[in-house]
Scaffold this motif. Structure first.
Motif, PDB file in Angstrom:
ATOM      1  N   TRP A  17      -6.965  26.994   5.392  1.00 42.05           N
ATOM      2  CA  TRP A  17      -6.464  27.330   4.056  1.00 42.05           C
ATOM      3  C   TRP A  17      -7.600  27.856   3.180  1.00 42.05           C
ATOM      4  O   TRP A  17      -7.422  28.824   2.430  1.00 42.05           O
TER       5      TRP A  17
ATOM      6  N   LYS B 130      -1.353  28.223  -2.286  1.00 42.59           N
ATOM      7  CA  LYS B 130      -0.324  27.977  -1.267  1.00 42.59           C
ATOM      8  C   LYS B 130       1.060  28.387  -1.762  1.00 42.59           C
ATOM      9  O   LYS B 130       1.882  28.887  -0.989  1.00 42.59           O
ATOM     10  N   SER B 131       1.319  28.186  -3.053  1.00 42.27           N
ATOM     11  CA  SER B 131       2.653  28.478  -3.594  1.00 42.27           C
ATOM     12  C   SER B 131       2.969  29.967  -3.554  1.00 42.27           C
ATOM     13  O   SER B 131       4.141  30.352  -3.438  1.00 42.27           O
TER      14      SER B 131
ATOM     15  N   GLU C 159      -4.285  24.705  -3.805  1.00 40.09           N
ATOM     16  CA  GLU C 159      -2.883  24.269  -3.865  1.00 40.09           C
ATOM     17  C   GLU C 159      -2.021  25.296  -4.591  1.00 40.09           C
ATOM     18  O   GLU C 159      -0.883  25.563  -4.190  1.00 40.09           O
ATOM     19  N   ASP C 160      -2.562  25.871  -5.668  1.00 36.86           N
ATOM     20  CA  ASP C 160      -1.835  26.939  -6.367  1.00 36.86           C
ATOM     21  C   ASP C 160      -1.649  28.148  -5.456  1.00 36.86           C
ATOM     22  O   ASP C 160      -0.587  28.781  -5.449  1.00 36.86           O
TER      23      ASP C 160
END
Length: 367
Positions: free
Chosen positions: A74, A100-101, A97-98
């Motif tokens: 990632w 990934k969206s 994490e942002d």
């Protein structure tokens, strides 16, 4: 002689039954292709509306099927995204994490696109090898498959436009990508409809087929204009209706020079023309229904003209709602889905004036 005629008639009936089964199987297959294409376009729309289309910065048709599987992978994917202007100028503060969206939308879009090749090619090969594909369909179906391959290249050509000097993709390339998808959709719909039983009703007028073709073209052109609107984020401004920027014909439509470039790069002009296209399509569909009902009210063609008007009215309502509510994701995607439904129905309606494909095999048996 009577026995020979009876045997010949049995052969004809048997051949017709076989061809009915084959045509039904091909129609079911093309129906699945149309459903997958529909999903692909909607996910593509969500990818654009969530600004997710540049999250995957490499084109890996085979290896790209597998998404990042651990934190290291990632981070590597995120580091590639950090190199492009969209991150540096707009999304600099986002976390992994942002990221990934937005990654998952683009990955899903590419996965469905890859799956399309399998959904189309594998049954095509099977039907071909088992003699279920009629000769007249060979070249058209191969052409659709090749157009699908070209569409993949067009998709990467579109994405690449936003990796170096822009923070989003080119609206020209976005429109080309969407129109090509619609042409594939239309081709599958045309063939599927041509393999279906048709009504024996005569066309309401001598011009009905031509008008149906015009409506289908106008629906496609309206989708093209919608792609320009999406590419320029033109729907995020001038969010009033029926007036636009306080006027029927707003100022600033020709603010850019040369004048022609306003039709492609001026958000105000692009949205205004998209509105005009909707009015024009609605007018032609309404007139077509009036003519069809007046000339042959009880025919299948006339009933289809009424259904088409209803679909266009619903789509117009969705478009207005999307605009005045400033393009919420769910409503915008419903509007895009509506556009494809209107276009698909317009193609099926147009094909309905030409009747089912002749049964060449049956004619050969009779001779």
């Amino acid at each position: 002689m009577a026995v020979a005629n009876f045997t010949s008639e049995q052969a004809v009936l048997s051949e017709m039954a076989r061809q009915d089964r084959n045509r039904r199987a091909v129609r079911i297959w093309l129906g699945f292709v149309l459903l997958a294409l529909f999903c692909l376009v909607i996910v593509g729309g969500a990818t654009r509306l969530t600004n997710s289309g540049l999250s995957i910065t490499q084109w890996q048709p085979i290896h790209g099927v597998i998404p990042p599987l651990n934190a290291t992978q990632w981070q590597e994917e995120f580091d590639l995204y950090k190199r492009i202007p969209q991150f540096q100028l707009i999304n600099k503060g986002i976390t992994v994490e942002d990221f990934k969206s937005i990654f998952w939308w683009e990955w899903a879009h590419r996965l469905i696109a890859r799956a399309m090749g399998v959904i189309f090619a594998v049954p095509l090969i099977f039907f071909w090898l088992t003699g279920r594909i009629e000769k007249r369909l060979g070249l058209p179906l191969i052409g659709i498959f090749l157009l699908g391959g070209l569409q993949g290249a067009i998709g990467w050509w579109m994405v690449s436009s936003g990796l170096e000097a822009r923070t989003d993709v080119s609206q020209y390339r976005l429109a080309t990508h969407l129109v090509t998808a619609c042409l594939i959709f239309a081709s599958c719909m045309w063939i599927m409809r041509a393999l279906s039983p048709h009504s024996s009703d005569a066309a309401p007028t001598r011009y009905s087929a031509a008008i149906a073709g015009l409506i289908a073209f106008m629906a496609l052109f309206q989708i093209y204009l919608g792609a320009l609107v999406a590419g320029l984020d033109a729907g995020l401004s001038y969010n009033t209706w029926p007036l636009m920027d306080g006027a029927v014909i707003p100022d600033g439509l020709f603010a850019a020079k040369p004048a022609w470039i306003n039709f492609f790069e001026n958000p105000k002009m692009v949205q205004f023309v998209h509105r005009l296209g909707a009015y024009a399509l609605l007018t032609v569909v309404f007139i077509n229904m009036i003519i069809s009902l007046a000339a042959a009210a009880r025919t299948t063609h006339a009933r289809r003209s009424a259904v088409l008007l209803a679909l266009v009215l619903i789509q117009a309502g969705l478009g207005i709602s999307t605009l005045v509510m400033q393009v919420p994701l769910d409503l915008a995607l419903t509007h895009q889905a509506g556009a494809l439904i209107v276009f698909g129905f317009a193609i099926a309606n147009w094909r309905g004036f030409y009747g089912e494909y002749p049964r060449e095999t049956v004619l050969q048996v009779r001779h």
